[in-house]
Scaffold this motif. Sequence first.
Motif, PDB file in Angstrom:
ATOM      1  N   MET A 180     -11.208   8.077   5.055  1.00 42.56           N
ATOM      2  CA  MET A 180     -10.908   8.867   3.869  1.00 42.56           C
ATOM      3  C   MET A 180      -9.423   8.679   3.529  1.00 42.56           C
ATOM      4  O   MET A 180      -8.594   8.384   4.380  1.00 42.56           O
ATOM      5  N   ALA A 181      -9.122   8.942   2.298  1.00 44.71           N
ATOM      6  CA  ALA A 181      -7.762   8.694   1.821  1.00 44.71           C
ATOM      7  C   ALA A 181      -6.719   9.528   2.568  1.00 44.71           C
ATOM      8  O   ALA A 181      -5.586   9.113   2.728  1.00 44.71           O
ATOM      9  N   ASP A 182      -7.126  10.709   3.043  1.00 48.46           N
ATOM     10  CA  ASP A 182      -6.158  11.591   3.684  1.00 48.46           C
ATOM     11  C   ASP A 182      -5.926  11.256   5.147  1.00 48.46           C
ATOM     12  O   ASP A 182      -5.279  11.986   5.874  1.00 48.46           O
ATOM     13  N   HIS A 183      -6.488  10.144   5.596  1.00 41.17           N
ATOM     14  CA  HIS A 183      -6.400   9.848   7.014  1.00 41.17           C
ATOM     15  C   HIS A 183      -5.377   8.752   7.313  1.00 41.17           C
ATOM     16  O   HIS A 183      -5.447   7.664   6.756  1.00 41.17           O
ATOM     17  N   ASP A 184      -4.451   9.040   8.189  1.00 39.58           N
ATOM     18  CA  ASP A 184      -3.458   8.040   8.559  1.00 39.58           C
ATOM     19  C   ASP A 184      -3.670   7.652  10.017  1.00 39.58           C
ATOM     20  O   ASP A 184      -3.303   8.393  10.921  1.00 39.58           O
ATOM     21  N   PRO A 185      -4.289   6.491  10.255  1.00 39.54           N
ATOM     22  CA  PRO A 185      -4.640   6.142  11.634  1.00 39.54           C
ATOM     23  C   PRO A 185      -3.433   6.144  12.566  1.00 39.54           C
ATOM     24  O   PRO A 185      -3.554   6.497  13.726  1.00 39.54           O
ATOM     25  N   ALA A 186      -2.278   5.779  12.051  1.00 36.71           N
ATOM     26  CA  ALA A 186      -1.108   5.683  12.919  1.00 36.71           C
ATOM     27  C   ALA A 186      -0.744   7.054  13.498  1.00 36.71           C
ATOM     28  O   ALA A 186      -0.101   7.160  14.528  1.00 36.71           O
ATOM     29  N   ARG A 187      -1.180   8.119  12.822  1.00 35.26           N
ATOM     30  CA  ARG A 187      -0.836   9.460  13.299  1.00 35.26           C
ATOM     31  C   ARG A 187      -1.997  10.171  13.966  1.00 35.26           C
ATOM     32  O   ARG A 187      -1.887  11.332  14.348  1.00 35.26           O
ATOM     33  N   ASP A 188      -3.141   9.537  14.016  1.00 32.97           N
ATOM     34  CA  ASP A 188      -4.320  10.205  14.567  1.00 32.97           C
ATOM     35  C   ASP A 188      -4.248  10.198  16.091  1.00 32.97           C
ATOM     36  O   ASP A 188      -4.271   9.133  16.704  1.00 32.97           O
ATOM     37  N   GLN A 247      -6.332   0.603   8.430  1.00 35.64           N
ATOM     38  CA  GLN A 247      -7.046   1.512   7.543  1.00 35.64           C
ATOM     39  C   GLN A 247      -7.671   0.674   6.436  1.00 35.64           C
ATOM     40  O   GLN A 247      -7.055  -0.274   5.954  1.00 35.64           O
ATOM     41  N   ILE A 248      -8.879   0.991   6.036  1.00 34.40           N
ATOM     42  CA  ILE A 248      -9.473   0.149   4.992  1.00 34.40           C
ATOM     43  C   ILE A 248      -9.124   0.724   3.619  1.00 34.40           C
ATOM     44  O   ILE A 248      -8.887   1.922   3.463  1.00 34.40           O
ATOM     45  N   SER A 249      -9.087  -0.146   2.643  1.00 33.78           N
ATOM     46  CA  SER A 249      -8.681   0.265   1.289  1.00 33.78           C
ATOM     47  C   SER A 249      -9.877   0.887   0.565  1.00 33.78           C
ATOM     48  O   SER A 249     -11.028   0.655   0.950  1.00 33.78           O
ATOM     49  N   PRO A 250      -9.606   1.660  -0.512  1.00 31.88           N
ATOM     50  CA  PRO A 250     -10.710   2.223  -1.294  1.00 31.88           C
ATOM     51  C   PRO A 250     -11.646   1.132  -1.827  1.00 31.88           C
ATOM     52  O   PRO A 250     -12.866   1.330  -1.896  1.00 31.88           O
ATOM     53  N   GLN A 251     -11.079  -0.032  -2.165  1.00 31.16           N
ATOM     54  CA  GLN A 251     -11.917  -1.135  -2.676  1.00 31.16           C
ATOM     55  C   GLN A 251     -12.871  -1.620  -1.586  1.00 31.16           C
ATOM     56  O   GLN A 251     -14.054  -1.844  -1.826  1.00 31.16           O
TER      57      GLN A 251
END
Lengths: 505, 505
Positions: free
Chosen positions: A1-9, A18-22
């Motif tokens: 989801m857009a609100d997710h930042d893997p680097a901080r998870d 992270q995959i793009s919306p496209q």
Amino acid sequence: MADHDPARDPLYPDPRRQISPQERDALIAALDQVLPTDALLHHEEDLRPYECDGLSAYRRLPLAVILPHDLAQARAALGICRERGIPVTARGAGTGLSGGALPFPDGVLLSLARFNRILELDPVRRMARVQPGVRNLAISEAAAPHGLYYAPDPSSQIACSIGGNVAENSGGVHCLKYGLTVHNVLAVQMLTIEGELLTLGGEALDSPGYDLLALIHGSEGMLGIITEVTVRLLPKPERAQVLMAAFDDAQTAGEAVAGLIGAGIIPGGLEMMDNDAIRAAEDFVHAGYPVDAAAILLCELDGTEAEVSEQVMQVRNLLLDSGATEVRTARDEQERMRFWAGRKAAFPAVGRISPDYYCMDGTIPRRHLGRVLGGIAELSRGYGLRVANVFHAGDGNLHPLILFDANVPGELEKAEELGGQILELCVEVGGTITGEHGVGIEKINQMCVQFQPAELTQFHGVKAAFDPEGLLNPGKAVPTLHRCAEFGAMHVHRGQLPFPDLPRF
Amino acid sequence: MADHDPARDPLYPDPRRQISPQERDALIAALDQVLPTDALLHHEEDLRPYECDGLSAYRRLPLAVILPHDLAQARAALGICRERGIPVTARGAGTGLSGGALPFPDGVLLSLARFNRILELDPVRRMARVQPGVRNLAISEAAAPHGLYYAPDPSSQIACSIGGNVAENSGGVHCLKYGLTVHNVLAVQMLTIEGELLTLGGEALDSPGYDLLALIHGSEGMLGIITEVTVRLLPKPERAQVLMAAFDDAQTAGEAVAGLIGAGIIPGGLEMMDNDAIRAAEDFVHAGYPVDAAAILLCELDGTEAEVSEQVMQVRNLLLDSGATEVRTARDEQERMRFWAGRKAAFPAVGRISPDYYCMDGTIPRRHLGRVLGGIAELSRGYGLRVANVFHAGDGNLHPLILFDANVPGELEKAEELGGQILELCVEVGGTITGEHGVGIEKINQMCVQFQPAELTQFHGVKAAFDPEGLLNPGKAVPTLHRCAEFGAMHVHRGQLPFPDLPRF
């Protein structure tokens, strides 16, 4: 989801890109090509029910949830994920307690809920071949007309699915005598991430080649997608009887357990509850427990009439000799069911006396029961959090319930820290950080305490042999060495390195 | 050795390069640096005793035999082999029947004969921690003063070692009730080819991470060198009683077996012998068997006094109802021992009536016992070779003994072909090509019948996770796909592909 930042998870110390919306939209479109409308969910409100499993402390939304109707759909969807490097987390009934089915935020959740048919049940061969989404209890229900049942009985057996049982190698009240899931499964059919369908095991006692059947048990969805399970059915015991023994202190009760097993008795179930658990259960279901006892043992004996009659006398005497203040044998089937009802309701009963509780799962050598219960009491005082104990005493599988209030700032973190300390205490006495609930995300740091780097490296090697790109349930069960280094626990292994002075090459 | 041409060795379809005399000398010199004189053999006359294991049809001399005294020596020698790319085959007592310990001609044979100490035996924890070279029976002997024993009892238990038992996942007469080696081992310590020491399993019922303990069982020395084994000890049953039932035809006896198990009886042992085997055994040890019977069943019941007394009556009635012409209960311990003496002497007894015999080992679902025995009789007639049957009927583990004369040109080859046909018959009815003797080199072609390419590929993946360069016991247990293609059996898998019309990606 857009609100997710893997680097901080915090759940993913080695995050994937992270995959793009496209990319997300293209993935959904591709899945839509191979799945019927009712088998693909991707709107946030549809994803919500899948954001966690039984470990509700952690929640994440996946990109999509897929619910294939058959193997062809599952395989096609898996192929699409693999081509695009999208992680896949399999989910059974979602009753797991260690977060094994927690979705990966940039991944797909594959629910096996529609794989829910019993394909074959043969009372002569004493086996049932079922799809992974079949509920544990449904197998015993289907086998009941033939006088047979499926032995492993996790507390969640009404709801949990057999595929999840294999993934977690589930136990239950009766596993001391009848074994874990791995001891009751004859064969598993699974889909590899490459889309190959493998048959592991068979109806014979042993199978040539490496024992991949055992390997898949407890692998927490990291090696393949289970698509079929063949289980062994057992004849229902002719008779079952239960004894309840009360004790003045928990340590004596712990020693009585060691005494019973030492005398060659293998009870169908051997459960222990401490005073907090006894009071909570008694208040809730009126099982007839002695509320002043420091601990009770429930000992179930099953087998033929002759065997049970003989053992009831023997166990009664052993318990009294071990210092039980009172031993009661259930007068009838009704009282027997009531004794068990208290035990089975213990978790929800504890839920009534505390806003929240955190259920731990560690296993220790039986002989250390007294010592570890003492250590838990001490930790409990140190953290200022009550801990109720209800557990499978016979196999040393503890379930300390840490009582806390999530609305009090800092209490959840304190409870988690106390839980970690309890698990490390288990490892210290030669036990393990999980008995039957798996590692998942909950205990991933404690894996660094349990295993040496060489052992973890070997685990990663095995994982790579099944899933070289790490697409199946990433971030669970087996920590990276990097993560362990951060956790700072690599130097501890059962107190010392086994052969510190051996030459290395 | 100089006389060995790997390209022509039928045992090694994908041969490694042959090493030069210079390389061989350098290897010996390097090993000599890390091993005491008595731990390194390299003269041909010293190597001879190691040229085969219990499968004497195949013989090869290794470059050297090493007999380390301790872990440091084993590790150092292993490091030298790894650096030079020299294959290593581990050997326990050399009693294996499938050629698993057959040396690799351009490799080193690592004997664990000197790892022969019992390190710990705790009657309270019911466990023994032993070195891999300890004999199976020696564990039970050491445990006997405490009323305990180690359950798995292969026929070779006087001689075979526990490390070899783990490598082959050995069974025995009692494995129907008490399980295979994997069910009786708590932990294994092993050395990887990289020299890392791993601890697999532990004293708890389950261990987190992938189940490498189960994986090492039956891995035939292909994944690591076992350096320590912790076994579970069981209390000796209070009483054992044996019943002998005679039958007019083998099929009825086979059905009686299914009937007993179907009635919920789990005998301590349930063995079947056909007329050829009965006569040979009776001539040899005078066990008191009825020599006119087409087949006999020996059914041992063990447990408490009450349990055994009740079951003896029940089994007697079940056997008579199933068509036994006579059922005898051993009158006393002496007669019980005599009944077993006949069964245990059956293999050497058959050796007395034929110049040579070839012992097969396949497992089938119990319900097909009658059908498969009929099929074996038909194959026996077709090949003109007698086949005596002595086997673990309770778990469907057949041991057809093919009688032949190696001095008659072509008879060995005929016997091998007949053996292969029998194993394929086992697979056809849903069984496996080995019950307890392993695959080794003997049954490597039948693995192509048992498994699909995807399954074999997965096996190779697991192997590579432990031993990426394939240095541990090459050429055994798991055939290459190339070999299977040559054997021409890749198209056969339980009659058909399970999902022939599924899309592949």
